[in-house]
Design an enzyme around this catalytic site. Structure first.
Site, PDB file in Angstrom:
ATOM      1  N   GLU A  58       2.945  79.221   5.620  1.00 60.37           N
ATOM      2  CA  GLU A  58       4.028  79.895   6.351  1.00 60.37           C
ATOM      3  C   GLU A  58       3.799  79.744   7.855  1.00 60.37           C
ATOM      4  OE1 GLU A  58       4.881  84.029   5.518  1.00 60.37           O
ATOM      5  OE2 GLU A  58       6.365  84.084   7.132  1.00 60.37           O
ATOM      6  N   GLU A  83       0.232  82.146  12.723  1.00 62.91           N
ATOM      7  CA  GLU A  83       0.933  82.902  13.774  1.00 62.91           C
ATOM      8  C   GLU A  83       0.048  82.840  15.021  1.00 62.91           C
ATOM      9  OE1 GLU A  83       4.098  84.691  14.213  1.00 62.91           O
ATOM     10  OE2 GLU A  83       3.124  84.552  16.146  1.00 62.91           O
ATOM     11  N   ASP A 133      12.039  81.116  16.168  1.00 64.25           N
ATOM     12  CA  ASP A 133      12.703  81.504  17.418  1.00 64.25           C
ATOM     13  C   ASP A 133      13.878  80.562  17.674  1.00 64.25           C
ATOM     14  OD1 ASP A 133      10.749  83.581  18.650  1.00 64.25           O
ATOM     15  OD2 ASP A 133       9.465  81.937  17.995  1.00 64.25           O
ATOM     16  N   LYS A 137      19.261  79.446  24.687  1.00 62.16           N
ATOM     17  CA  LYS A 137      19.755  78.785  25.906  1.00 62.16           C
ATOM     18  C   LYS A 137      19.539  77.277  25.822  1.00 62.16           C
ATOM     19  CE  LYS A 137      18.983  82.628  29.004  1.00 62.16           C
ATOM     20  NZ  LYS A 137      17.965  83.256  29.818  1.00 62.16           N
ATOM     21  N   LYS A 205      11.312  91.310   9.267  1.00 65.96           N
ATOM     22  CA  LYS A 205      11.529  92.234  10.379  1.00 65.96           C
ATOM     23  C   LYS A 205      12.590  91.669  11.335  1.00 65.96           C
ATOM     24  CE  LYS A 205       9.073  95.028  13.583  1.00 65.96           C
ATOM     25  NZ  LYS A 205       8.221  94.907  14.743  1.00 65.96           N
ATOM     26  N   GLU A 207      14.828  89.429  10.688  1.00 66.85           N
ATOM     27  CA  GLU A 207      16.125  89.353  10.004  1.00 66.85           C
ATOM     28  C   GLU A 207      16.854  90.696  10.080  1.00 66.85           C
ATOM     29  OE1 GLU A 207      15.472  88.686   5.837  1.00 66.85           O
ATOM     30  OE2 GLU A 207      17.562  88.126   5.494  1.00 66.85           O
TER      31      GLU A 207
HETATM   32  C1  LIG Z   1      11.438  85.119  15.668  1.00 72.33           C
HETATM   33  S1  LIG Z   1       9.833  85.410  15.126  1.00 72.33           S
HETATM   34  C2  LIG Z   1      10.045  85.653  13.371  1.00 72.33           C
HETATM   35  C3  LIG Z   1       8.855  86.329  12.763  1.00 72.33           C
HETATM   36  C4  LIG Z   1       8.955  86.582  11.240  1.00 72.33           C
HETATM   37  N1  LIG Z   1       8.990  85.338  10.496  1.00 72.33           N
HETATM   38  C5  LIG Z   1      10.151  87.427  10.915  1.00 72.33           C
HETATM   39  O1  LIG Z   1      11.121  86.886  10.358  1.00 72.33           O
HETATM   40  O2  LIG Z   1      10.120  88.627  11.208  1.00 72.33           O
HETATM   41  C6  LIG Z   1       9.114  83.792  15.187  1.00 72.33           C
HETATM   42  C7  LIG Z   1       7.596  83.801  15.156  1.00 72.33           C
HETATM   43  O3  LIG Z   1       7.128  82.475  15.125  1.00 72.33           O
HETATM   44  C8  LIG Z   1       5.943  82.376  15.892  1.00 72.33           C
HETATM   45  N2  LIG Z   1       5.783  80.974  16.282  1.00 72.33           N
HETATM   46  C9  LIG Z   1       6.663  80.232  16.969  1.00 72.33           C
HETATM   47  N3  LIG Z   1       6.199  78.993  17.143  1.00 72.33           N
HETATM   48  C10 LIG Z   1       4.986  78.957  16.538  1.00 72.33           C
HETATM   49  C11 LIG Z   1       4.005  77.944  16.394  1.00 72.33           C
HETATM   50  N4  LIG Z   1       4.191  76.718  16.886  1.00 72.33           N
HETATM   51  N5  LIG Z   1       2.877  78.240  15.748  1.00 72.33           N
HETATM   52  C12 LIG Z   1       2.681  79.485  15.229  1.00 72.33           C
HETATM   53  N6  LIG Z   1       3.572  80.485  15.336  1.00 72.33           N
HETATM   54  C13 LIG Z   1       4.716  80.231  15.996  1.00 72.33           C
HETATM   55  C14 LIG Z   1       6.201  83.315  17.050  1.00 72.33           C
HETATM   56  O4  LIG Z   1       4.999  83.757  17.635  1.00 72.33           O
HETATM   57  C15 LIG Z   1       6.971  84.447  16.382  1.00 72.33           C
HETATM   58  O5  LIG Z   1       6.111  85.474  15.957  1.00 72.33           O
END
Ligand SMILES: C[S@@+](CC[C@H](N)C(=O)[O-])C[C@H]1O[C@@H](n2cnc3c(N)ncnc32)[C@H](O)[C@@H]1O
Length: 225
Positions: A58, A83, A133, A137, A205, A207
């Site tokens: 994941e 993460e 993410d 933009k 979370k 979502e």
């Molecule tokens: C928008 S959040 C969604 C978190 C979770 N999956 C949820 O749905 O609640 C995206 C997460 O991806 C992590 N993330 C983004 N790019 C990453 C990368 N290259 N390696 C590890 N984590 C990453 C960010 O730190 C962030 O916590």
């Protein structure tokens, strides 16, 4: 060109987020047992997990609640969860320890580097990317995780019956992902759900926040041809 210019464009920004005392102690006490340090060396997955089962990777588990639930509900799969942010890592470590889960391990590092350096080719049964993410933009689109090169990298790490499950509440990103997948002749989209969450994926979370804002949610399941 300065050294700063040469840094790769990351799909995240590391903020010095607040770490609660509980998260901090989770990292201190349990990281040695339940995390795998990043290293520029292929990981031996048989050594990482005591039971030889399917391996699900994941990317970006956030606070880790969904990851934890899935690992609990699917004891016959091994979860390797990536993460970068410490609060989520601390929080998930505490949960893993409380329930003594043996099928969930964490790597706190950039997922692209982990995939490149540590994950053996054709070793993954599944890749979960829940609510990456969206970088809405235009000037930030280059930060999006899901791009042509990353789809290619994932292709090399999946075994022949492996799948990628992506969920997003950002319509433009969902459509972009679908186009990218359709352009890659090695993949096919085997399911594309709108506002019809598969049972296998607990609500996340991020979502929940999107749903409160009235967003729609896409679940896209991709397999190899
Ligand atoms: C928008 S959040 C969604 C978190 C979770 N999956 C949820 O749905 O609640 C995206 C997460 O991806 C992590 N993330 C983004 N790019 C990453 C990368 N290259 N390696 C590890 N984590 C990453 C960010 O730190 C962030 O916590």
């Amino acid at each position: 060109m300065t050294d700063l210019d040469k840094r790769p464009v990351r799909s995240y920004i590391l903020r010095q987020g607040r770490l609660t005392k509980f998260q901090e102690s989770g990292i201190k006490k349990f990281a040695p047992k339940y995390t795998i340090p990043f290293q520029k060396m292929q990981l031996n997955l048989d050594l990482a997990f005591p039971k030889k089962n399917k391996i699900i990777l994941e990317i970006g588990f956030g606070m880790g609640d969904t990851t934890f639930k899935m690992a609990q509900e699917m004891p016959y799969s091994n979860f390797l969860a990536i993460e970068v942010h410490s609060p989520g890592v601390g929080s998930l470590l505490n949960k893993i320890n409380l329930s003594q889960l043996k099928n969930l391990k964490i790597i706190q590092h950039d997922a692209i580097e982990v995939m490149n350096e540590m994950i053996p080719n054709k070793s993954l049964d599944g890749i979960h990317i829940f609510f990456p993410d969206p970088w809405p933009k235009k000037k930030h689109h280059k930060r999006r995780l899901l791009k042509k090169s990353f789809l290619k990298l994932m292709e090399s790490k999946l075994n022949q019956s492996g799948y990628i499950h992506i969920a997003t509440d950002w319509e433009a990103y969902a459509l972009e992902i679908i186009t990218l997948v359709e352009e890659n002749k090695s993949y096919k989209i085997s399911k594309r759900n709108l506002n019809d969450k598969p049972h296998s994926r607990p609500l996340t979370k991020y979502e929940n926040r999107g749903l409160r804002l009235g967003h729609q949610v896409w679940d896209i399941i991709i397999t190899l041809r």
